[in-house]
Design a protein around this motif. Structure first.
Motif, PDB file in Angstrom:
ATOM      1  N   THR A  31       6.932 -69.679 117.067  1.00 57.18           N
ATOM      2  CA  THR A  31       8.107 -70.377 117.598  1.00 57.18           C
ATOM      3  C   THR A  31       7.801 -71.844 117.829  1.00 57.18           C
ATOM      4  O   THR A  31       8.626 -72.717 117.536  1.00 57.18           O
ATOM      5  CB  THR A  31       8.578 -69.723 118.916  1.00 57.18           C
ATOM      6  N   THR A  32       6.619 -72.132 118.358  1.00 55.46           N
ATOM      7  CA  THR A  32       6.214 -73.525 118.558  1.00 55.46           C
ATOM      8  C   THR A  32       6.227 -74.290 117.240  1.00 55.46           C
ATOM      9  O   THR A  32       6.752 -75.416 117.153  1.00 55.46           O
ATOM     10  CB  THR A  32       4.807 -73.590 119.181  1.00 55.46           C
ATOM     11  N   PRO A  41      16.495 -73.771 118.374  1.00 51.59           N
ATOM     12  CA  PRO A  41      15.739 -72.874 119.263  1.00 51.59           C
ATOM     13  C   PRO A  41      16.135 -71.408 119.156  1.00 51.59           C
ATOM     14  O   PRO A  41      15.269 -70.537 119.042  1.00 51.59           O
ATOM     15  CB  PRO A  41      16.041 -73.433 120.655  1.00 51.59           C
ATOM     16  N   ALA A  42      17.438 -71.104 119.207  1.00 49.18           N
ATOM     17  CA  ALA A  42      17.873 -69.705 119.135  1.00 49.18           C
ATOM     18  C   ALA A  42      17.557 -69.119 117.762  1.00 49.18           C
ATOM     19  O   ALA A  42      17.101 -67.977 117.647  1.00 49.18           O
ATOM     20  CB  ALA A  42      19.366 -69.593 119.428  1.00 49.18           C
ATOM     21  N   ALA A 101      16.426 -76.260 123.732  1.00 51.06           N
ATOM     22  CA  ALA A 101      15.127 -76.760 123.276  1.00 51.06           C
ATOM     23  C   ALA A 101      14.188 -77.095 124.434  1.00 51.06           C
ATOM     24  O   ALA A 101      13.027 -76.660 124.437  1.00 51.06           O
ATOM     25  CB  ALA A 101      15.324 -77.972 122.362  1.00 51.06           C
ATOM     26  N   PRO A 102      14.638 -77.846 125.448  1.00 50.60           N
ATOM     27  CA  PRO A 102      13.732 -78.122 126.572  1.00 50.60           C
ATOM     28  C   PRO A 102      13.353 -76.873 127.358  1.00 50.60           C
ATOM     29  O   PRO A 102      12.206 -76.726 127.786  1.00 50.60           O
ATOM     30  CB  PRO A 102      14.543 -79.089 127.452  1.00 50.60           C
ATOM     31  N   ILE A 103      14.305 -75.938 127.556  1.00 52.54           N
ATOM     32  CA  ILE A 103      14.005 -74.708 128.291  1.00 52.54           C
ATOM     33  C   ILE A 103      12.937 -73.906 127.559  1.00 52.54           C
ATOM     34  O   ILE A 103      11.957 -73.442 128.155  1.00 52.54           O
ATOM     35  CB  ILE A 103      15.283 -73.858 128.483  1.00 52.54           C
ATOM     36  N   MET A 104      13.110 -73.743 126.252  1.00 50.58           N
ATOM     37  CA  MET A 104      12.128 -72.998 125.464  1.00 50.58           C
ATOM     38  C   MET A 104      10.775 -73.700 125.480  1.00 50.58           C
ATOM     39  O   MET A 104       9.728 -73.044 125.597  1.00 50.58           O
ATOM     40  CB  MET A 104      12.618 -72.825 124.031  1.00 50.58           C
TER      41      MET A 104
END
Length: 312
Positions: A31-32, A41-42, A101-104
């Protein structure tokens, strides 16, 4: 398009190398790297979890054949974990890219710090054992780990494995086998959640196939790496990469929007800490190997002394 598929294949390859060598971090690593090449992100988390259906199924079958699975643990942690993963997937799907994006990245950054600290400071120590394992502990653990796994694109292994190892009630091989096998349920539940939240038209199945193919190719190489590259050193290297990449995403996000000079200072500081962590891991690994060699020699000398005939 061809360039993107090649990058995805390399992402799957690299993530499986990490997971096959450390027993965790396939989702975190892949994911990174997907976020780093500009994936939504999703969609990144959905792609990873769809690919994981195949990788976790193969892993689960292997662990089952080697009797590394505790099915009671899987039922108690896997079902709540699946519910948490479904909730996390639908939650992430409802967020805009600017918010998601920031949350992930924050979740991945926290997991990266955990991986770096755990492998640098403790390696693969099994000493933190002895805490009682209660039924009421497994369900909340599974729910939390599943939610983090879906919203962060990974985290089932980094959250679940150390918690079960600390329980002291399950042999380490069955902890790893049960976590890996139950992750099949997490991958399915998260994938269903993303289908509900995103719809299949927002998921590129060619990406999923290439990511999975890269992982399949890497699997035997990862098995080789386990025997030749110390997990302690590899864990430190991977943890630093995850921290650096997700710090970059955070600093460039609308939440922070840090000036260029601030970004540069942050990258340099992380690089210095990262290099120091890897160097420390290398030093500690060598020290432990030397200590083991000395202990082996002393044990052999004691054995020979015991076998020598006593003078009449």
């Amino acid at each position: 398009m061809v360039r993107s598929l090649i990058l995805l294949g390399l992402v799957g390859f690299a993530a499986q190398l990490v997971d096959g060598s450390l027993g965790m971090a396939y989702g975190v690593t892949s994911t990174t790297l997907l976020l780093a090449i500009g994936t939504n992100p999703a969609a990144a988390s959905a792609t990873v979890h769809l690919a994981e259906i195949g990788t976790t199924l193969a892993s689960g079958i292997s662990h089952w054949r080697f009797d590394n699975v505790d099915w009671k643990v899987i039922a108690k942690i896997g079902i709540p974990g699946a519910l948490g993963a479904f909730a996390g997937a639908t939650f992430l799907s409802s967020l805009s890219t600017e918010v998601a994006a920031p949350i992930m990245s924050i979740i991945l950054l926290a997991l990266g710090v955990y991986i770096l600290v755990r492998f640098t400071a403790f390696g693969l120590s099994r000493d933190n054992l002895g805490k009682p394992l209660r039924k009421r502990f497994l369900a909340p653990l599974g729910l939390f780990a599943g939610f983090i796994d879906a919203t962060g694109g990974g985290g089932w292994g980094p959250v679940g494995t150390p918690a079960l190892l600390a329980s002291g009630r399950i042999p380490p091989r069955k902890v790893i086998g049960s976590i890996d096998t139950s992750e099949f349920l997490i991958a399915i539940a998260a994938s269903i959640g993303f289908f509900v939240g995103l719809g299949s038209e927002n998921i590129d199945f060619a990406w999923v196939a290439v990511l999975l193919a890269g992982g399949v190719i890497a699997a035997p190489i990862a098995a080789w790496l386990v025997r030749h590259i110390p997990p302690r050193i590899l864990g430190s290297a991977v943890g630093g990469l995850i921290i650096l990449t997700n710090t970059r995403t955070l600093l460039r996000s609308d939440w922070v929007d840090a000036p260029g000079n601030v970004q540069t200072i942050a990258y340099v500081a992380i690089a210095v800490i990262w290099a120091a962590a890897v160097a420390y891991s290398v030093r500690e690994y060598r020290r432990h190997k030397e200590q083991e060699s000395v202990e082996a020699i002393e044990a052999e000398l004691r054995r020979r002394e015991a076998e020598e005939p006593t003078p009449a």
